[in-house]
Design a protein around this motif. Structure first.
Motif, PDB file in Angstrom:
ATOM      1  N   THR A 160      34.876  53.921  44.725  1.00  0.00           N
ATOM      2  CA  THR A 160      34.548  55.307  45.073  1.00  0.00           C
ATOM      3  C   THR A 160      33.168  55.280  45.733  1.00  0.00           C
ATOM      4  O   THR A 160      32.601  54.204  45.943  1.00  0.00           O
ATOM      5  N   ILE A 191      26.499  49.872  35.820  1.00  0.00           N
ATOM      6  CA  ILE A 191      26.466  49.093  34.571  1.00  0.00           C
ATOM      7  C   ILE A 191      27.458  47.939  34.629  1.00  0.00           C
ATOM      8  O   ILE A 191      27.158  46.814  34.210  1.00  0.00           O
ATOM      9  N   ASN A 243      21.200  54.883  30.717  1.00  0.00           N
ATOM     10  CA  ASN A 243      20.812  53.558  31.208  1.00  0.00           C
ATOM     11  C   ASN A 243      19.923  53.673  32.437  1.00  0.00           C
ATOM     12  O   ASN A 243      20.040  54.631  33.198  1.00  0.00           O
ATOM     13  N   THR A 275      40.434  60.059  36.571  1.00  0.00           N
ATOM     14  CA  THR A 275      39.984  58.692  36.271  1.00  0.00           C
ATOM     15  C   THR A 275      39.646  58.516  34.793  1.00  0.00           C
ATOM     16  O   THR A 275      40.101  57.573  34.152  1.00  0.00           O
ATOM     17  N   ASP A 307      43.051  51.150  41.875  1.00  0.00           N
ATOM     18  CA  ASP A 307      42.782  52.323  41.040  1.00  0.00           C
ATOM     19  C   ASP A 307      43.277  52.065  39.616  1.00  0.00           C
ATOM     20  O   ASP A 307      44.416  51.599  39.441  1.00  0.00           O
ATOM     21  N   ILE A 308      42.478  52.412  38.628  1.00  0.00           N
ATOM     22  CA  ILE A 308      42.942  52.234  37.238  1.00  0.00           C
ATOM     23  C   ILE A 308      44.103  53.182  36.912  1.00  0.00           C
ATOM     24  O   ILE A 308      44.774  52.995  35.912  1.00  0.00           O
ATOM     25  N   ASP A 328      38.245  47.618  40.717  1.00  0.00           N
ATOM     26  CA  ASP A 328      37.443  48.790  41.091  1.00  0.00           C
ATOM     27  C   ASP A 328      38.012  49.377  42.373  1.00  0.00           C
ATOM     28  O   ASP A 328      38.308  48.651  43.318  1.00  0.00           O
ATOM     29  N   SER A 364      30.989  59.326  36.812  1.00  0.00           N
ATOM     30  CA  SER A 364      29.902  59.242  35.826  1.00  0.00           C
ATOM     31  C   SER A 364      28.769  60.254  36.003  1.00  0.00           C
ATOM     32  O   SER A 364      27.845  60.260  35.200  1.00  0.00           O
ATOM     33  N   TYR A 380      32.009  66.356  32.647  1.00  0.00           N
ATOM     34  CA  TYR A 380      31.892  64.898  32.504  1.00  0.00           C
ATOM     35  C   TYR A 380      32.037  64.485  31.048  1.00  0.00           C
ATOM     36  O   TYR A 380      32.893  63.657  30.697  1.00  0.00           O
ATOM     37  N   PHE A 412      34.730  50.059  32.019  1.00  0.00           N
ATOM     38  CA  PHE A 412      33.563  50.828  32.485  1.00  0.00           C
ATOM     39  C   PHE A 412      33.957  51.917  33.477  1.00  0.00           C
ATOM     40  O   PHE A 412      33.209  52.876  33.658  1.00  0.00           O
ATOM     41  N   LYS A 430      34.970  62.277  29.031  1.00  0.00           N
ATOM     42  CA  LYS A 430      34.685  61.041  28.279  1.00  0.00           C
ATOM     43  C   LYS A 430      35.120  61.211  26.824  1.00  0.00           C
ATOM     44  O   LYS A 430      35.630  60.278  26.203  1.00  0.00           O
TER      45      LYS A 430
HETATM   46  P1  NAD Z   1      28.984  54.252  38.195  1.00  0.00           P
HETATM   47  O1  NAD Z   1      29.365  55.601  38.690  1.00  0.00           O
HETATM   48  O2  NAD Z   1      27.788  53.567  38.749  1.00  0.00           O
HETATM   49  O3  NAD Z   1      30.218  53.248  38.384  1.00  0.00           O
HETATM   50  C1  NAD Z   1      31.533  53.617  38.139  1.00  0.00           C
HETATM   51  C2  NAD Z   1      32.442  52.608  38.825  1.00  0.00           C
HETATM   52  O4  NAD Z   1      33.814  52.957  38.518  1.00  0.00           O
HETATM   53  C3  NAD Z   1      32.324  52.607  40.359  1.00  0.00           C
HETATM   54  O5  NAD Z   1      32.225  51.286  40.828  1.00  0.00           O
HETATM   55  C4  NAD Z   1      33.619  53.263  40.829  1.00  0.00           C
HETATM   56  O6  NAD Z   1      34.047  52.805  42.099  1.00  0.00           O
HETATM   57  C5  NAD Z   1      34.582  52.853  39.716  1.00  0.00           C
HETATM   58  N1  NAD Z   1      35.726  53.767  39.624  1.00  0.00           N
HETATM   59  C6  NAD Z   1      35.700  55.143  39.588  1.00  0.00           C
HETATM   60  N2  NAD Z   1      36.945  55.629  39.555  1.00  0.00           N
HETATM   61  C7  NAD Z   1      37.788  54.543  39.536  1.00  0.00           C
HETATM   62  C8  NAD Z   1      39.197  54.408  39.488  1.00  0.00           C
HETATM   63  N3  NAD Z   1      40.012  55.479  39.440  1.00  0.00           N
HETATM   64  N4  NAD Z   1      39.729  53.155  39.495  1.00  0.00           N
HETATM   65  C9  NAD Z   1      38.922  52.068  39.546  1.00  0.00           C
HETATM   66  N5  NAD Z   1      37.577  52.143  39.606  1.00  0.00           N
HETATM   67  C10 NAD Z   1      37.017  53.362  39.596  1.00  0.00           C
HETATM   68  O7  NAD Z   1      28.885  54.412  36.600  1.00  0.00           O
HETATM   69  P2  NAD Z   1      27.938  53.670  35.550  1.00  0.00           P
HETATM   70  O8  NAD Z   1      26.675  54.417  35.415  1.00  0.00           O
HETATM   71  O9  NAD Z   1      27.930  52.207  35.852  1.00  0.00           O
HETATM   72  O10 NAD Z   1      28.777  53.934  34.215  1.00  0.00           O
HETATM   73  C11 NAD Z   1      29.765  52.987  33.773  1.00  0.00           C
HETATM   74  C12 NAD Z   1      30.362  53.472  32.462  1.00  0.00           C
HETATM   75  O11 NAD Z   1      29.335  53.629  31.488  1.00  0.00           O
HETATM   76  C13 NAD Z   1      31.045  54.838  32.551  1.00  0.00           C
HETATM   77  O12 NAD Z   1      32.207  54.795  31.758  1.00  0.00           O
HETATM   78  C14 NAD Z   1      30.028  55.808  31.976  1.00  0.00           C
HETATM   79  O13 NAD Z   1      30.661  56.929  31.398  1.00  0.00           O
HETATM   80  C15 NAD Z   1      29.368  54.935  30.923  1.00  0.00           C
HETATM   81  N6  NAD Z   1      27.981  55.278  30.563  1.00  0.00           N
HETATM   82  C16 NAD Z   1      27.040  55.408  31.537  1.00  0.00           C
HETATM   83  C17 NAD Z   1      25.717  55.687  31.178  1.00  0.00           C
HETATM   84  C18 NAD Z   1      24.643  55.779  32.228  1.00  0.00           C
HETATM   85  O14 NAD Z   1      23.498  56.130  31.871  1.00  0.00           O
HETATM   86  N7  NAD Z   1      24.891  55.505  33.479  1.00  0.00           N
HETATM   87  C19 NAD Z   1      25.385  55.846  29.831  1.00  0.00           C
HETATM   88  C20 NAD Z   1      26.384  55.700  28.858  1.00  0.00           C
HETATM   89  C21 NAD Z   1      27.684  55.396  29.244  1.00  0.00           C
END
Ligand code: NAD
Ligand code: TYD
Length: 337
Positions: free
Chosen positions: A36, A12, A179, A98, A59-60, A33, A83, A149, A79, A153
């Protein structure tokens, strides 16, 4: 405006960066980022050369780095997260690090640097699971997370609100439904099934496939985040969703159709532990207060998404073989020594 996006090389977040730079070409973006397994710089190849875009591998949870990065930032859109529910069932350690501690570090950096505007990206899963006949979740639904998870959150949402009430940090939160779209990691239902079929593999449906999710196209979600950031009231939460409830089995059949495959490609496998039955969102508040609503119809969005996976075999094959981890990360680290 200068934005810090966390987790921008994931699904996202990378779509958000592309969306934002197209819509607000004068804004500057720093993408933090740690890359991971879910982070992939290939997701942003097309914006890499943009002078208003900068990638920082980090890392955040690294408080010193985060504190330095936020010095001249006007808005943080957070973001970054672990996840995937199935991974949290295997091992929840990184989810707590995280999603909870990482969010705390970002909040402290925002607080300690003049109270930076902070938008937190969250999920409908914090509200628990619905039965078939219950009303969809809304902003007043009590929290009832049921997977590691969603519990992590939920904890992060509570922290974000606590920083608003305690420290007057200017925050907003959006909780969104499932999404789908381009660049989604092929461990999630839609990309996993589409790519399995291209590999001649079966698609693993959990249980009987009767679980229900509410699906939204990723650009519609990101337009919602944009609306919250620009028009949302500080301290408030907005529920975003696709108004599109569908069972896993129906989605599976739609994907099989789009791929020209039959139902013999379905493999019913053991159900996920503690599998939430149904998620759905009432988005009245976001519609009324922000003038936002999801635009893309699911049939169209699914066709577009499956088409994207067909046209981008190189992207997902490198992920499925693990080659992207070896090659891209090594190359990036070497270039930035
Ligand atoms: P994703 O797993 O595709 O991406 C997560 C990103 O965060 C990755 O690029 C990863 O490298 C980075 N990351 C993880 N740990 C980290 C750290 N310690 N420091 C820095 N970067 C770090 O996830 P996504 O599907 O893109 O989801 C993004 C956000 O949206 C998340 O917060 C998730 O909870 C939320 N969300 C996702 C959905 C969905 O359907 N995918 C729906 C609602 C909300
Ligand atoms: P997923 O994409 O993991 O999202 P979430 O669990 O966050 O909603 O899963 C969507 C739905 O699809 C969920 O009910 C679990 C189901 N599912 C399968 O049936 N088979 C699979 O291989 C996967 C990954 C998910």
């Amino acid at each position: 405006m200068k934005l810090l996006i966390t987790g921008g090389a994931g699904f996202i977040g990378s779509n958000f960066i592309r969306y934002w730079l197209n819509k607000y070409p004068d804004d500057k973006i720093v993408n933090l980022d740690v890359l991971t397994y879910a982070g992939n710089l290939e997701n942003l190849r097309d914006v890499e050369g943009n002078k208003n875009y900068k990638f920082v591998k980090g890392d955040i949870c690294d408080a010193d780095l985060v504190d330095k990065l936020v010095k001249d930032i006007d808005l943080i859109v957070h973001f970054a997260a672990e996840s995937h529910v199935d991974r949290s069932i295997q091992n929840s350690e990184d989810f707590i690090k995280t999603n909870v501690e990482g969010t705390r570090v970002l909040l402290d950096a925002a607080k300690n640097n003049g109270g930076i505007r902070f938008h937190h990206i969250s999920t409908d899963e914090v509200f628990g699971a619905l039965s078939l006949n219950s009303d969809p979740f809304n902003e007043n639904t009590p929290y009832n997370p049921r997977s590691p998870y969603s519990a992590s959150k939920a904890a992060s949402d509570h922290l974000v609100r606590a920083y608003f009430h305690t420290h007057k940090l200017p925050i907003t939160i959006s909780n969104c439904t499932n999404n789908y779209g381009p660049f989604q990691f092929p461990e999630k239902l839609i990309p996993l099934f589409a790519t399995n079929l291209m590999e001649g593999k079966k698609v693993p449906v959990y249980g009987e496939g009767g679980n229900i999710r509410d699906w939204i196209y990723v650009d519609d979600h990101n337009a919602g985040v944009d609306a919250v950031v620009k028009k949302g009231k500080i301290g408030e939460t907005y529920c975003l969703g696709g108004e599109n409830e569908i069972t896993n089995l129906e989605i599976t059949k739609n994907i099989l159709n789009l791929m020209g495959k039959g139902e013999e490609m379905i493999e019913y496998v053991s159900d996920r532990k503690g599998h939430d039955f149904r998620y759905a969102m009432d988005i009245t508040k976001a519609k009324k207060e922000l003038g936002w609503e999801p635009k893309l119809k699911f049939e169209e969005g699914l066709k577009k998404t499956v088409g994207w996976y067909k046209n981008n075999e190189d992207w997902w094959r490198k992920i499925k073989t693990g080659e992207y981890m070896k090659y891209y990360k090594k190359q990036y680290n070497e270039n930035n020594k």
